[in-house]
Design a protein around this motif. Structure first.
Motif, PDB file in Angstrom:
ATOM      1  N   ARG A  44       0.757  -1.078   0.131  1.00 46.20           N
ATOM      2  CA  ARG A  44       0.025   0.037   0.062  1.00 46.20           C
ATOM      3  C   ARG A  44       0.798   1.266   0.018  1.00 46.20           C
ATOM      4  NH1 ARG A  44      -5.060  -0.081  -1.531  1.00 46.20           N
ATOM      5  NH2 ARG A  44      -5.543   1.638   0.173  1.00 46.20           N
ATOM      6  N   GLY A  66      -8.747   6.928   1.190  1.00 47.25           N
ATOM      7  CA  GLY A  66      -7.981   5.906   0.682  1.00 47.25           C
ATOM      8  C   GLY A  66      -8.349   6.061  -0.927  1.00 47.25           C
ATOM      9  N   ASP A  68      -8.184   6.820  -5.009  1.00 47.95           N
ATOM     10  CA  ASP A  68      -6.931   7.118  -5.530  1.00 47.95           C
ATOM     11  C   ASP A  68      -6.881   8.460  -6.757  1.00 47.95           C
ATOM     12  OD1 ASP A  68      -5.649   4.719  -4.794  1.00 47.95           O
ATOM     13  OD2 ASP A  68      -6.463   3.719  -6.231  1.00 47.95           O
ATOM     14  N   THR A  70      -5.863   9.458 -10.098  1.00 46.05           N
ATOM     15  CA  THR A  70      -5.368   8.567 -11.181  1.00 46.05           C
ATOM     16  C   THR A  70      -4.730   9.637 -11.949  1.00 46.05           C
ATOM     17  OG1 THR A  70      -7.523   9.062 -12.119  1.00 46.05           O
ATOM     18  CG2 THR A  70      -7.023   6.995 -10.657  1.00 46.05           C
ATOM     19  N   PRO A  75      -3.114   4.932 -10.722  1.00 48.77           N
ATOM     20  CA  PRO A  75      -3.197   5.680  -9.623  1.00 48.77           C
ATOM     21  C   PRO A  75      -1.875   6.102  -9.164  1.00 48.77           C
ATOM     22  CG  PRO A  75      -3.523   3.207  -9.283  1.00 48.77           C
ATOM     23  CD  PRO A  75      -3.397   3.409 -10.740  1.00 48.77           C
ATOM     24  N   ARG A  78      -2.869   9.086  -3.063  1.00 51.68           N
ATOM     25  CA  ARG A  78      -4.221   8.489  -2.302  1.00 51.68           C
ATOM     26  C   ARG A  78      -4.570   9.485  -1.329  1.00 51.68           C
ATOM     27  NH1 ARG A  78      -1.689   4.303  -1.380  1.00 51.68           N
ATOM     28  NH2 ARG A  78      -2.509   3.043  -2.975  1.00 51.68           N
ATOM     29  N   GLN A  80      -5.455  10.957   1.977  1.00 49.72           N
ATOM     30  CA  GLN A  80      -5.054  10.588   3.291  1.00 49.72           C
ATOM     31  C   GLN A  80      -6.413  11.106   4.342  1.00 49.72           C
ATOM     32  OE1 GLN A  80      -2.645   8.507   4.391  1.00 49.72           O
ATOM     33  NE2 GLN A  80      -2.328   8.222   2.164  1.00 49.72           N
ATOM     34  N   ILE A  94      -3.770  14.745  -0.071  1.00 45.13           N
ATOM     35  CA  ILE A  94      -3.483  13.465  -0.818  1.00 45.13           C
ATOM     36  C   ILE A  94      -1.800  13.339  -0.917  1.00 45.13           C
ATOM     37  CG2 ILE A  94      -3.432  12.487  -3.297  1.00 45.13           C
ATOM     38  CD1 ILE A  94      -5.762  14.054  -4.053  1.00 45.13           C
TER      39      ILE A  94
END
Length: 315
Positions: A44, A66, A68, A70, A75, A78, A80, A94
């Motif tokens: 991860r 969580g 993504d 892109t 991706p 993520r 947070q 992110i």
């Protein structure tokens, strides 16, 4: 009565061996769980070096921790956490791995798309990859596109289009009027005089135009016959021009004689009387020739009226 033999109690050594095996099994299971957790965390990207990116949006509907970020379908970051700023805006924090941060530039554009069906997606678009890289802890405004919010406007637009179609197809609509006029024009085009009837509006007008054209053609034919036919203006003019050419030829010969006599008169001064007599005779010949020329010019003007002065003056 026979006595039942008693089982001797177990010794402490087998019990201790079983306890050690059980403990070893528990330790092994714990190591497997820790290894699995460590692998999952590594997969991860927990242990990767990241940089933070903050996207500012109007609301956080559909955005979850969580999710993504892109780029071209892959991706590269993520979500947070999600925060509410003092000005009422939503801050989406992110984490972007540094190995994937090279796809983000100062000119990159970030969008958040909400579809009628499906999850919300956050995308990054970098049109010019040669621009400077995006610095860490940068804040960018995200462009939002909500398909469900466009449905009322789409319904209103569809209703307006249907109303316009109904107005266009009505009995008193301009389209029906235009079609009726087109049908009338088509009927005229299929009439006796074809397109001429369609352009002029009726067969009577077309008949008048055709009669006028016939008269014009007949007049042109008569004019051509008068000008170019046997004994016409052009024919008479040509004959007059031929006669004029002959007369001018005679006049030229006479003038050449005058020139010769003048040369002799200048060379021989003693014979002045004889030269004067010759000059008088030659002058009479020139006058006769010039009168013939005047008569021919008058004849040409009578047959073909040139607007010019035809008088010829003697020197």
């Amino acid at each position: 009565m026979q006595a039942t033999p008693q089982t001797p109690p177990p010794t402490p050594e087998p019990i201790a061996r079983v306890e050690r095996r059980a403990l070893l099994l528990l330790v092994l299971i714990g190591l497997l769980v820790c290894g699995f957790l460590a692998y999952v965390m590594y997969a991860r990207g927990v242990f990767e070096s990241t940089q933070r990116l903050v996207l500012v949006a109007n609301d956080s509907e559909g955005v979850i921790v969580g999710m993504d970020l892109t780029f071209s379908g892959f991706p590269i970051g993520r979500v947070q956490r999600i925060e509410l700023a003092e000005d009422g805006k939503v801050r989406i924090v992110i984490d972007v791995p540094r190995k994937d941060a090279r796809w983000l530039r100062t000119s990159s554009i970030f969008t958040m798309e909400r579809g009628v069906v499906g999850d919300t997606r956050i995308r990054a678009f970098s049109g010019i990859l040669t621009d400077p890289p995006l610095p860490p802890d940068s804040e960018r405004v995200v462009l939002e596109g909500d398909t469900s919010a466009e449905i009322p406007r789409l319904v209103a637009s569809t209703r307006a289009v249907l109303e316009n179609l109904e107005a266009m197809t009505g009995a008193e609509s301009s389209i029906n009027t235009t079609l009726a006029h087109l049908s009338t024009v088509t009927e005229r085009l299929s009439g006796r005089y074809g397109m001429l009837t369609g352009l002029l509006g009726s067969e009577d007008n077309a008949k008048k135009i055709i009669a006028t054209l016939d008269r014009t053609n007949a007049l042109l034919a008569r004019t051509d016959q008068r000008l170019n036919g046997q004994g016409g203006v052009f024919d008479g003019t040509q004959a007059a021009v031929n006669q004029l050419t002959l007369v001018l030829t005679d006049a030229r010969a006479s003038l050449q004689k005058v020139d010769a006599v003048l040369v002799e008169a200048q060379a021989v001064g003693a014979n002045a009387r004889m030269a004067s007599a010759d000059l008088g005779a030659l002058r009479a010949e020139v006058e006769v020739s010039l009168r013939k020329v005047n008569q021919l010019v008058d004849e040409v003007n009578r047959k073909w009226p040139f607007a010019r002065d035809t008088e010829i003056k003697l020197p």
